[in-house]
Design an enzyme around this catalytic site. Sequence first.
Site, PDB file in Angstrom:
ATOM      1  N   HIS A   1     -18.118 -37.812  27.592  1.00  0.00           N
ATOM      2  CA  HIS A   1     -18.427 -38.455  26.302  1.00  0.00           C
ATOM      3  C   HIS A   1     -19.874 -38.256  25.847  1.00  0.00           C
ATOM      4  CE1 HIS A   1     -19.158 -41.880  29.131  1.00  0.00           C
ATOM      5  NE2 HIS A   1     -20.107 -42.248  28.278  1.00  0.00           N
TER       6      HIS A   1
ATOM      7  N   LYS B   1     -25.896 -35.307  25.164  1.00  0.00           N
ATOM      8  CA  LYS B   1     -27.266 -35.743  25.470  1.00  0.00           C
ATOM      9  C   LYS B   1     -28.057 -34.666  26.208  1.00  0.00           C
ATOM     10  CE  LYS B   1     -26.696 -40.732  25.303  1.00  0.00           C
ATOM     11  NZ  LYS B   1     -26.674 -41.975  26.101  1.00  0.00           N
TER      12      LYS B   1
ATOM     13  N   HIS C   1     -26.120 -36.707  19.291  1.00  0.00           N
ATOM     14  CA  HIS C   1     -25.458 -36.277  20.538  1.00  0.00           C
ATOM     15  C   HIS C   1     -23.931 -36.114  20.440  1.00  0.00           C
ATOM     16  CE1 HIS C   1     -24.942 -40.613  21.564  1.00  0.00           C
ATOM     17  NE2 HIS C   1     -23.943 -40.185  22.302  1.00  0.00           N
TER      18      HIS C   1
ATOM     19  N   HIS D   1     -16.823 -41.211  19.850  1.00  0.00           N
ATOM     20  CA  HIS D   1     -17.053 -42.411  20.654  1.00  0.00           C
ATOM     21  C   HIS D   1     -18.112 -43.356  20.099  1.00  0.00           C
ATOM     22  CE1 HIS D   1     -20.331 -40.048  22.492  1.00  0.00           C
ATOM     23  NE2 HIS D   1     -20.783 -41.161  23.034  1.00  0.00           N
ATOM     24  N   HIS D   2     -18.782 -42.978  19.015  1.00  0.00           N
ATOM     25  CA  HIS D   2     -19.691 -43.932  18.350  1.00  0.00           C
ATOM     26  C   HIS D   2     -19.217 -44.305  16.948  1.00  0.00           C
ATOM     27  CE1 HIS D   2     -22.719 -44.285  21.465  1.00  0.00           C
ATOM     28  NE2 HIS D   2     -22.667 -42.971  21.639  1.00  0.00           N
TER      29      HIS D   2
ATOM     30  N   ASP E   1     -16.279 -47.469  27.636  1.00  0.00           N
ATOM     31  CA  ASP E   1     -17.711 -47.202  27.800  1.00  0.00           C
ATOM     32  C   ASP E   1     -18.537 -48.470  27.550  1.00  0.00           C
ATOM     33  OD1 ASP E   1     -20.005 -45.580  28.177  1.00  0.00           O
ATOM     34  OD2 ASP E   1     -20.142 -45.150  26.030  1.00  0.00           O
TER      35      ASP E   1
HETATM   36 FE   LIG Z   1     -22.818 -41.694  23.406  1.00  0.00          FE
HETATM   37 FE   LIG Z   2     -21.435 -43.968  28.795  1.00  0.00          FE
END
Ligand SMILES: [Fe+2]
Ligand SMILES: [Fe+2]
Length: 210
Positions: free
Chosen positions: A70, A74, A99, A123-124, A152
């Site tokens: 995920h 980064k 990211h 995921h954000h 998460d």
């Molecule tokens: Fe993230």
């Molecule tokens: Fe994480």
Amino acid sequence: MSKRQLDEARTQLESAYQESVVMLCLAAEGKDQDTASHLHRVQHYTQALAMAVGIDEKEAAHMGLMSMLHDIGKLATPDAILKKPGKLTDEEWVIMREHPIAGVKILGNNPFYEVAREISAGHHENFDGTGYPNKLKSEEIPLSARIVKLADVFDALTTKRPYKEPWSMEDALENIELNSTGMFDPKLVAVFKELFEDGTLVRIQTTYSN
Ligand SMILES: [Fe+2]
Ligand SMILES: [Fe+2]
């Protein structure tokens, strides 16, 4: 080649690519403060939640493995931002928020990583459309990404971080529930709660503690 030899070769290949995914994630983790056990807990929370909403075992296991990627984006975030002890400036946040898309680029075009690309990109995102990078809303966000977001955040809340003590699972779930129409898919939150009540979440946390 006999069928047995073919099966053996396939099993070997499967465990080799699974291991390469884990190695790639651990290499990326080295840059971040997160730990390998965070990734394994997210993997298994994801897998359990996917199965609980009716995804078959093989696909759920694949989703779990892909969930480990995920934050792979980064790798492209400068250390000065990733490891900055204090608060990020507005400009630094802009870079930090790149990211999810950086991850999609790193994951390339191979169909094997399709779910990982969905997860990285989504995921954000927030269920109410206030997330990033695309402000997707409810079912526009792929199911895999909605599942991993929950796994998460739940793990971040329930484990010790440099800036906070761990919350109890009850407190974390209560907090998530209060936010569930905003950040999370409320249907997934309800199923996740059942996984807490039947002991699945505790079992995963104990198995993959630091
Ligand atoms: Fe993230
Ligand atoms: Fe994480």
